[in-house]
Write a protein that holds these residues in place. Structure first.
Motif, PDB file in Angstrom:
ATOM      1  N   GLU A 133       0.855  -1.193   0.000  1.00 44.49           N
ATOM      2  CA  GLU A 133       0.000   0.000   0.000  1.00 44.49           C
ATOM      3  C   GLU A 133       0.885   1.234   0.000  1.00 44.49           C
ATOM      4  O   GLU A 133       1.761   1.387   0.849  1.00 44.49           O
ATOM      5  N   CYS A 134       0.646   2.104  -0.968  1.00 45.10           N
ATOM      6  CA  CYS A 134       1.430   3.327  -1.095  1.00 45.10           C
ATOM      7  C   CYS A 134       0.665   4.515  -0.520  1.00 45.10           C
ATOM      8  O   CYS A 134      -0.554   4.467  -0.339  1.00 45.10           O
ATOM      9  N   ASP A 136      -0.909   7.762  -1.300  1.00 44.47           N
ATOM     10  CA  ASP A 136      -1.369   8.507  -2.476  1.00 44.47           C
ATOM     11  C   ASP A 136      -2.031   9.821  -2.089  1.00 44.47           C
ATOM     12  O   ASP A 136      -2.907  10.329  -2.781  1.00 44.47           O
ATOM     13  N   CYS A 165       6.974   4.422  -2.200  1.00 50.86           N
ATOM     14  CA  CYS A 165       6.212   3.181  -2.061  1.00 50.86           C
ATOM     15  C   CYS A 165       7.153   2.016  -1.771  1.00 50.86           C
ATOM     16  O   CYS A 165       6.853   1.154  -0.947  1.00 50.86           O
ATOM     17  N   ARG A 168       8.226   2.066   1.821  1.00 47.79           N
ATOM     18  CA  ARG A 168       7.140   1.709   2.744  1.00 47.79           C
ATOM     19  C   ARG A 168       6.843   0.223   2.749  1.00 47.79           C
ATOM     20  O   ARG A 168       6.228  -0.281   3.696  1.00 47.79           O
ATOM     21  N   ASN A 169       7.219  -0.485   1.685  1.00 45.24           N
ATOM     22  CA  ASN A 169       6.751  -1.859   1.499  1.00 45.24           C
ATOM     23  C   ASN A 169       7.896  -2.849   1.309  1.00 45.24           C
ATOM     24  O   ASN A 169       7.760  -3.839   0.582  1.00 45.24           O
ATOM     25  N   SER A 330      -1.358   0.700  -6.113  1.00 45.74           N
ATOM     26  CA  SER A 330      -0.071   0.550  -5.432  1.00 45.74           C
ATOM     27  C   SER A 330       0.747  -0.585  -6.026  1.00 45.74           C
ATOM     28  O   SER A 330       1.924  -0.413  -6.368  1.00 45.74           O
TER      29      SER A 330
END
Length: 468
Positions: A133-134, A136, A165, A168-169, A330
């Motif tokens: 999940e980014c 946005d 992104c 974050r992931n 994402s």
């Protein structure tokens, strides 16, 4: 850093058409199946069972970190006559295939439900498998830059969005392309104790099917690829083919409206009313919402809604636009941007591509999912981790390709192209109608697909089914 990762992953992945790396010493633990958690958005309890499978984060470093992948299974209703496992991938990317498996009772015929365990794997970054999940919250600039300065701003935004992104992931973001997912799929086969798999891939799931057949063709019992991705296309065809396909579908809608009394635009000049609606949308903060909304309706296709949206907007009553489901916005950054070479280097290159989109799709203003994805990925440095290439599935059995004649997202030309690349062991079923994901659209398409899955009797000659 991203360039180095892309190069390393690309170098370590198996070459198309060759067996996966063997002798790594990794072996799966048995899957423990338990009751699935309730879905708060569904009034019905889950129809199936859920489990997890732990796999290496990097298949070429099986001793390194591992991740858990979520699965769901709908057991065969006639276990005495069970054929085996039907793995399903509903595409996206971003769809939860575990959820799709739990809804199998509403998706498949009684014969398929009786004879197969239907299993869905949440691919990396989707569903309950390290969901990507980014952020946005920052609105992007226009994805139709009019000059070099706007292009540079869009590329910088894209580059920053991808970097954020990715940060974050981690760690899954760097290990989520479709070639990696194909190796996960074979890990599921091994964990289930199956000698071979039957596979149904829909839309982006057709790429997973193709790459599984390339790497593990001798482990395929049967494979249906519905709404076919062509992994060999370059950025021009990725964008322009899809724009042209959406344009042709709009013209199919106009013809339907002319002959259908219930169409909200029946008896009117559909093209002229469409241009009026576009003029109204141009005065709104997000003018592209209208062609994007119409494009999303083309998937079904829902011509009634297209007509109402156009009529209401032209009359000054624009409705809200539809949104993509799941986490497509994402996960495309980790998957589509690594499966295709969509690095548009200069404004001049972009201008030439968009001019061709507009020439081939003037009514839809060149809008398509191809344009959307290519402009999203343009800020990514380095080559894709899973480079595009022509299909090589010489070790696979006969595969059934399915595509509608008029498809907004996976052009019919792509299905024809994949069929030509693997002419010796593919059959093409053409649905002579409109829309996306059509294996169950009519009695003809469903019967042809079911017969093949149940008996392995694929037509030796290409066949077609009439539109609905």
């Amino acid at each position: 850093m991203r360039v180095l990762l892309a190069v390393l992953v690309s170098a370590l992945l198996p070459v198309a058409g060759t067996p996966a790396v063997a002798g790594t010493g990794w072996s799966p633990s048995p899957i423990t199946w338990t009751a699935c958690p309730d879905d708060p958005d569904s009034p019905e309890p889950p129809d199936g069972e859920c489990g997890t499978l732990r796999v290496p984060l990097e298949w070429n470093r099986p001793w390194g970190p591992a991740i858990d992948l979520a699965l769901a299974r709908h057991r065969a209703t006639d276990p005495a006559h069970r054929i085996g496992v039907l793995m399903i991938d509903a595409g996206g990317p971003g769809s939860s295939d575990a959820e799709f498996a739990l809804a199998a009772g509403h998706k498949f015929s009684p014969e398929i439900l009786a004879r197969f365990d239907i299993v869905g794997l949440d691919l990396r970054g989707t569903g309950r498998s390290s969901f990507i999940e980014c952020d946005d919250s920052v609105a992007p600039p226009s994805d139709e830059p009019a000059n070099r300065a706007e292009f540079d701003a869009l590329r910088q935004y894209s580059r920053q969005a991808i970097a954020d992104c990715r940060a974050r992931n981690q760690p899954v973001f760097d290990h989520a392309d479709t070639a990696v997912n194909a190796r996960d799929l074979d890990a599921v086969r091994r964990a289930l104790g199956e000698d071979k798999l039957s596979v149904l891939g829909i839309s982006y799931g057709t790429l997973l099917g193709q790459q599984y057949a390339e790497q593990y063709g001798d482990r395929v019992r049967a494979m249906v690829l519905d709404s076919v991705i062509d992994h060999s296309v370059d950025v021009r065809r990725f964008m322009v083919d899809r724009a042209a396909s959406a344009e042709e579908l709009f013209r199919q809608f106009a013809a339907w409206c002319d002959r259908t009394a219930t169409c909200a635009l029946h008896g009117r000049d559909v093209v002229a009313t469409w241009k009026q609606a576009l003029a109204v949308a141009d005065g709104m903060p997000e003018p592209d919402w209208l062609p994007d909304r119409v494009f999303s309706d083309m998937y079904t296709p829902d011509w009634d809604d297209v007509a109402r949206v156009i009529a209401d907007t032209a009359a000054g009553r624009p409705p809200m636009t539809a949104q993509f489901s799941y986490n497509y916005r994402s996960i495309r950054l980790a998957v589509v941007c690594q499966d295709f070479d969509l690095r548009i280097g200069t404004f001049a290159q972009y201008s030439a591509l968009h001019a061709e989109e507009l020439r081939r799709a003037p009514l839809m203003r060149g809008r398509s999912i191809g344009h959307y994805e290519a402009t999203t990925c343009l800020g990514l440095p380095g080559p894709p981790a899973n480079p595009p290439h022509r299909l090589n599935i010489s070790r696979a059995p006969r595969i059934l390709l399915v595509n509608s004649r008029f498809d907004p997202a996976t052009p019919y030309a792509w299905a024809v192209g994949v069929h030509r690349q693997a002419a010796a062991n593919t059959t093409l079923l053409t649905f002579e109608g409109s829309g996306h994901a059509v294996f169950a659209r009519t009695a003809c398409t469903r019967t042809t697909v079911d017969r093949y899955l149940l008996t392995l009797e694929a037509p030796r000659q290409d066949v077609s089914c009439p539109g609905d």
